[in-house]
Design a protein around this motif. Structure first.
Motif, PDB file in Angstrom:
ATOM      1  N   ILE A  63       0.820  -1.215   0.000  1.00 53.18           N
ATOM      2  CA  ILE A  63       0.000   0.000   0.000  1.00 53.18           C
ATOM      3  C   ILE A  63       0.851   1.261   0.000  1.00 53.18           C
ATOM      4  O   ILE A  63       0.568   2.210  -0.733  1.00 53.18           O
ATOM      5  CB  ILE A  63      -0.954   0.010   1.216  1.00 53.18           C
ATOM      6  CG1 ILE A  63      -1.993  -1.106   1.086  1.00 53.18           C
ATOM      7  CG2 ILE A  63      -1.642   1.362   1.360  1.00 53.18           C
ATOM      8  CD1 ILE A  63      -2.943  -1.189   2.268  1.00 53.18           C
ATOM      9  N   ALA A  64       1.896   1.286   0.817  1.00 57.30           N
ATOM     10  CA  ALA A  64       2.689   2.512   0.937  1.00 57.30           C
ATOM     11  C   ALA A  64       4.157   2.187   1.196  1.00 57.30           C
ATOM     12  O   ALA A  64       4.482   1.140   1.757  1.00 57.30           O
ATOM     13  CB  ALA A  64       2.150   3.396   2.061  1.00 57.30           C
ATOM     14  N   ILE A  65       5.017   3.112   0.793  1.00 59.89           N
ATOM     15  CA  ILE A  65       6.459   3.003   1.045  1.00 59.89           C
ATOM     16  C   ILE A  65       6.928   4.310   1.672  1.00 59.89           C
ATOM     17  O   ILE A  65       6.588   5.393   1.192  1.00 59.89           O
ATOM     18  CB  ILE A  65       7.265   2.780  -0.245  1.00 59.89           C
ATOM     19  CG1 ILE A  65       6.698   1.635  -1.071  1.00 59.89           C
ATOM     20  CG2 ILE A  65       8.743   2.536   0.093  1.00 59.89           C
ATOM     21  CD1 ILE A  65       7.329   1.521  -2.455  1.00 59.89           C
ATOM     22  N   GLY A  66       7.693   4.189   2.742  1.00 61.15           N
ATOM     23  CA  GLY A  66       8.358   5.346   3.334  1.00 61.15           C
ATOM     24  C   GLY A  66       9.850   5.092   3.350  1.00 61.15           C
ATOM     25  O   GLY A  66      10.285   3.975   3.647  1.00 61.15           O
ATOM     26  N   ARG A  86      -1.792   3.441  -5.611  1.00 62.89           N
ATOM     27  CA  ARG A  86      -3.221   3.345  -5.865  1.00 62.89           C
ATOM     28  C   ARG A  86      -3.683   1.889  -5.861  1.00 62.89           C
ATOM     29  O   ARG A  86      -3.064   1.029  -6.488  1.00 62.89           O
ATOM     30  CB  ARG A  86      -3.560   3.999  -7.208  1.00 62.89           C
ATOM     31  CG  ARG A  86      -5.070   4.043  -7.486  1.00 62.89           C
ATOM     32  CD  ARG A  86      -5.405   4.857  -8.702  1.00 62.89           C
ATOM     33  NE  ARG A  86      -4.879   4.245  -9.919  1.00 62.89           N
ATOM     34  CZ  ARG A  86      -4.046   4.839 -10.763  1.00 62.89           C
ATOM     35  NH1 ARG A  86      -3.616   6.059 -10.515  1.00 62.89           N
ATOM     36  NH2 ARG A  86      -3.629   4.207 -11.847  1.00 62.89           N
ATOM     37  N   GLN A  87      -4.765   1.632  -5.132  1.00 66.92           N
ATOM     38  CA  GLN A  87      -5.308   0.284  -5.007  1.00 66.92           C
ATOM     39  C   GLN A  87      -6.605   0.149  -5.807  1.00 66.92           C
ATOM     40  O   GLN A  87      -7.379   1.108  -5.906  1.00 66.92           O
ATOM     41  CB  GLN A  87      -5.596  -0.036  -3.536  1.00 66.92           C
ATOM     42  CG  GLN A  87      -4.414   0.161  -2.605  1.00 66.92           C
ATOM     43  CD  GLN A  87      -3.262  -0.780  -2.881  1.00 66.92           C
ATOM     44  OE1 GLN A  87      -3.446  -1.992  -2.952  1.00 66.92           O
ATOM     45  NE2 GLN A  87      -2.053  -0.236  -3.038  1.00 66.92           N
ATOM     46  N   GLN A 104     -10.188   6.288   0.875  1.00 72.64           N
ATOM     47  CA  GLN A 104     -10.085   7.278  -0.195  1.00 72.64           C
ATOM     48  C   GLN A 104      -8.635   7.490  -0.605  1.00 72.64           C
ATOM     49  O   GLN A 104      -8.323   7.608  -1.792  1.00 72.64           O
ATOM     50  CB  GLN A 104     -10.701   8.610   0.255  1.00 72.64           C
ATOM     51  CG  GLN A 104     -11.119   9.542  -0.879  1.00 72.64           C
ATOM     52  CD  GLN A 104     -12.232   8.971  -1.728  1.00 72.64           C
ATOM     53  OE1 GLN A 104     -13.010   8.137  -1.262  1.00 72.64           O
ATOM     54  NE2 GLN A 104     -12.299   9.379  -2.988  1.00 72.64           N
ATOM     55  N   ALA A 105      -7.733   7.538   0.378  1.00 70.07           N
ATOM     56  CA  ALA A 105      -6.307   7.733   0.075  1.00 70.07           C
ATOM     57  C   ALA A 105      -5.765   6.555  -0.724  1.00 70.07           C
ATOM     58  O   ALA A 105      -4.930   6.742  -1.622  1.00 70.07           O
ATOM     59  CB  ALA A 105      -5.517   7.902   1.367  1.00 70.07           C
ATOM     60  N   GLN A 106      -6.222   5.355  -0.424  1.00 72.07           N
ATOM     61  CA  GLN A 106      -5.761   4.178  -1.163  1.00 72.07           C
ATOM     62  C   GLN A 106      -6.281   4.181  -2.597  1.00 72.07           C
ATOM     63  O   GLN A 106      -5.543   3.894  -3.540  1.00 72.07           O
ATOM     64  CB  GLN A 106      -6.211   2.897  -0.450  1.00 72.07           C
ATOM     65  CG  GLN A 106      -5.541   2.675   0.905  1.00 72.07           C
ATOM     66  CD  GLN A 106      -5.966   1.369   1.550  1.00 72.07           C
ATOM     67  OE1 GLN A 106      -6.024   0.336   0.899  1.00 72.07           O
ATOM     68  NE2 GLN A 106      -6.265   1.414   2.838  1.00 72.07           N
ATOM     69  N   LEU A 107      -7.555   4.530  -2.764  1.00 76.00           N
ATOM     70  CA  LEU A 107      -8.141   4.520  -4.104  1.00 76.00           C
ATOM     71  C   LEU A 107      -7.618   5.664  -4.964  1.00 76.00           C
ATOM     72  O   LEU A 107      -7.637   5.574  -6.199  1.00 76.00           O
ATOM     73  CB  LEU A 107      -9.670   4.600  -4.006  1.00 76.00           C
ATOM     74  CG  LEU A 107     -10.369   3.430  -3.289  1.00 76.00           C
ATOM     75  CD1 LEU A 107     -11.868   3.655  -3.249  1.00 76.00           C
ATOM     76  CD2 LEU A 107     -10.047   2.101  -3.973  1.00 76.00           C
TER      77      LEU A 107
END
Length: 240
Positions: A63-66, A86-87, A104-107
């Protein structure tokens, strides 16, 4: 082409990559390898963390990378990476409660190929550091294979979960998590389980390790020490 390779390529077809991203990918592949012969305290490291839809390497998605940099023992906070891929569908409500990346942040995240290309451009060919490489690395590889047709198996990785106990053996009787080391070293992390925040916290643990490391310790020797620690852990606990 041998039959096994043919079968593998049939079930894992190469991704169709946008021409602009392909050009950037080729430039990344052509980057020179870093000089790892110097003391590891002088090497530029990339510290990273990921958030996923769950803990299954087979079923769940990145989902995310930091990521942040650690240069000569310093963390330039102006040079970080924080991307949400984006998922097609968001992760479960239970999962969202952990990483707090909303539906919403994922989409509405960044196109996965673009997000992963930004990640590659940020890390260059520098050595990578994470807490529990055994999870972060395959999750990244899964996404990189799917969208860019590459993996990071040939990069140099350090796992803080095994490196930290090497320099603080009095705290090594049990396998400690990141929270333990943050508490031990009084590292503040108000956004725990946010990828970029956890990456910076891991980098701060690495800073403490660097101050405790013998002068002129090479990364090749540190990797040998890490491998021995992993073997011992596997013998004691039956897993890495």
């Amino acid at each position: 082409m041998s039959l096994p390779r043919f079968i593998k390529s049939f079930f894992n077809p190469s991704p169709v990559i946008d021409e602009h991203i392909q050009q950037r990918l080729e430039r990344w592949k052509a980057l020179p390898e870093p000089d790892l012969a110097q003391p590891f305290t002088n090497i530029k490291f990339i510290i990273l963390d990921v958030e996923t839809s769950g803990f299954s390497l087979r079923k769940d998605q990145l989902i995310a990378i930091g990521a942040c940099q650690l240069i000569n023992g310093k963390i330039p906070l102006s040079q970080t990476l924080d991307v949400i891929l984006r998922q097609e569908q968001s992760s479960s409500k239970k999962n969202i409660l952990i990483h707090r990346i909303s539906r919403q942040a994922q989409l509405n995240g960044i196109d996965p190929a673009e997000a992963l290309m930004q990640f590659l451009e940020f890390i260059g060919k520098q050595p990578l550091v994470a807490f529990y490489v055994g999870f972060d690395k395959p999750m990244l590889n899964k996404a990189l294979k799917k969208y860019l047709g590459i993996d990071l198996n040939n990069r140099t990785w350090l796992d803080i979960a095994f490196v930290a106990p090497l320099f603080f053996p009095e705290h090594a009787r049990q396998h400690r998590n990141l929270d333990y080391w943050m508490n031990l070293f009084a590292i503040q992390n108000s956004n725990r389980h946010k990828a970029i925040s956890d990456a910076i916290a891991t980098a701060q643990v690495m800073q403490v390790i660097m101050k405790s490391a013998p002068e002129n310790l090479k990364i090749t020797e540190l990797k040998r020490m890490e491998a021995k620690a992993m073997r011992i852990h596997q013998e004691l606990h039956g897993q890495k």
